[in-house]
Design an enzyme around this catalytic site. Structure first.
Site, PDB file in Angstrom:
ATOM      1  N   ARG A  86     100.505  -4.535  91.448  1.00  0.00           N
ATOM      2  CA  ARG A  86     101.345  -4.640  92.650  1.00  0.00           C
ATOM      3  C   ARG A  86     100.649  -4.045  93.869  1.00  0.00           C
ATOM      4  O   ARG A  86     100.763  -4.562  94.976  1.00  0.00           O
ATOM      5  CB  ARG A  86     102.712  -3.970  92.437  1.00  0.00           C
ATOM      6  CG  ARG A  86     103.605  -4.727  91.497  1.00  0.00           C
ATOM      7  CD  ARG A  86     103.937  -6.143  92.027  1.00  0.00           C
ATOM      8  NE  ARG A  86     104.574  -6.941  91.012  1.00  0.00           N
ATOM      9  CZ  ARG A  86     103.980  -7.890  90.295  1.00  0.00           C
ATOM     10  NH1 ARG A  86     102.717  -8.182  90.478  1.00  0.00           N
ATOM     11  NH2 ARG A  86     104.644  -8.575  89.405  1.00  0.00           N
ATOM     12  N   GLU A  89      98.227  -6.570  94.860  1.00  0.00           N
ATOM     13  CA  GLU A  89      98.965  -7.652  95.514  1.00  0.00           C
ATOM     14  C   GLU A  89      99.383  -7.257  96.935  1.00  0.00           C
ATOM     15  O   GLU A  89      99.281  -8.064  97.868  1.00  0.00           O
ATOM     16  CB  GLU A  89     100.194  -7.990  94.674  1.00  0.00           C
ATOM     17  CG  GLU A  89     101.029  -9.125  95.227  1.00  0.00           C
ATOM     18  CD  GLU A  89     102.237  -9.401  94.348  1.00  0.00           C
ATOM     19  OE1 GLU A  89     102.474 -10.592  94.102  1.00  0.00           O
ATOM     20  OE2 GLU A  89     102.923  -8.463  93.925  1.00  0.00           O
ATOM     21  N   SER A 112      89.662   6.998 106.219  1.00  0.00           N
ATOM     22  CA  SER A 112      88.876   7.665 105.192  1.00  0.00           C
ATOM     23  C   SER A 112      89.626   7.715 103.870  1.00  0.00           C
ATOM     24  O   SER A 112      90.834   7.943 103.836  1.00  0.00           O
ATOM     25  CB  SER A 112      88.554   9.094 105.636  1.00  0.00           C
ATOM     26  OG  SER A 112      87.880   9.793 104.606  1.00  0.00           O
TER      27      SER A 112
END
Length: 145
Positions: A86, A89, A112
């Protein structure tokens, strides 16, 4: 593939019935960072490694390994674990929009992942509890030369 040391540390954590939040109190470090050390995505100081190993009830044999620089990342493949996928995604869908908003607010540069913190919070909601992930990284502008 989960490293052998990670499996042993997680088994000891489970056997002790200790949470990452408990370890945070013992080590004085964030629970996500401690989990990263256990998964060998971060390195501990000798003192931190000793405290962690002691809290888990293990001998000192793992201290050196926990202080060595780790190989970071999940590897070159798309993650198959549903929760990790997820996040992959999310970056597939929202990565470019997030990038554009960061550039609009800060200029040309990156966030960073070294000067960085990550917190996971639980937000109770009557429609279903919410996962709140807070990433906080220093902005690093690209140099001109």
């Amino acid at each position: 593939m989960i490293p052998e040391i990670t499996q042993k540390l997680l088994a000891a954590k489970k056997a002790k019935g200790i949470s990452f939040a408990d370890l945070e109190k013992i080590l004085g470090r964030d629970e996500v960072w401690i989990a990263a050390v256990i998964y060998r995505q971060a390195s501990a100081s000798e003192e931190e490694a000793k405290k962690l190993i002691e809290a888990l009830g293990l001998g000192g044999i793992y201290v050196q390994e926990l202080t060595e620089p780790s190989v970071k990342g999940l590897g070159p493949v798309v993650p198959t674990d549903p929760l990790i996928y997820r996040f992959y995604e999310i970056m597939q869908v929202y990565g470019m929009p997030i990038k554009e908003v960061i550039h609009e607010k800060f200029g040309d540069g990156i966030m960073s992942a070294i000067d960085f913190t990550l917190d996971v919070e639980k937000e109770e909601d009557p429609k279903g509890d919410r996962v709140k992930v807070i990433m906080n990284g220093k902005f690093l502008p690209y140099k001109k030369w």
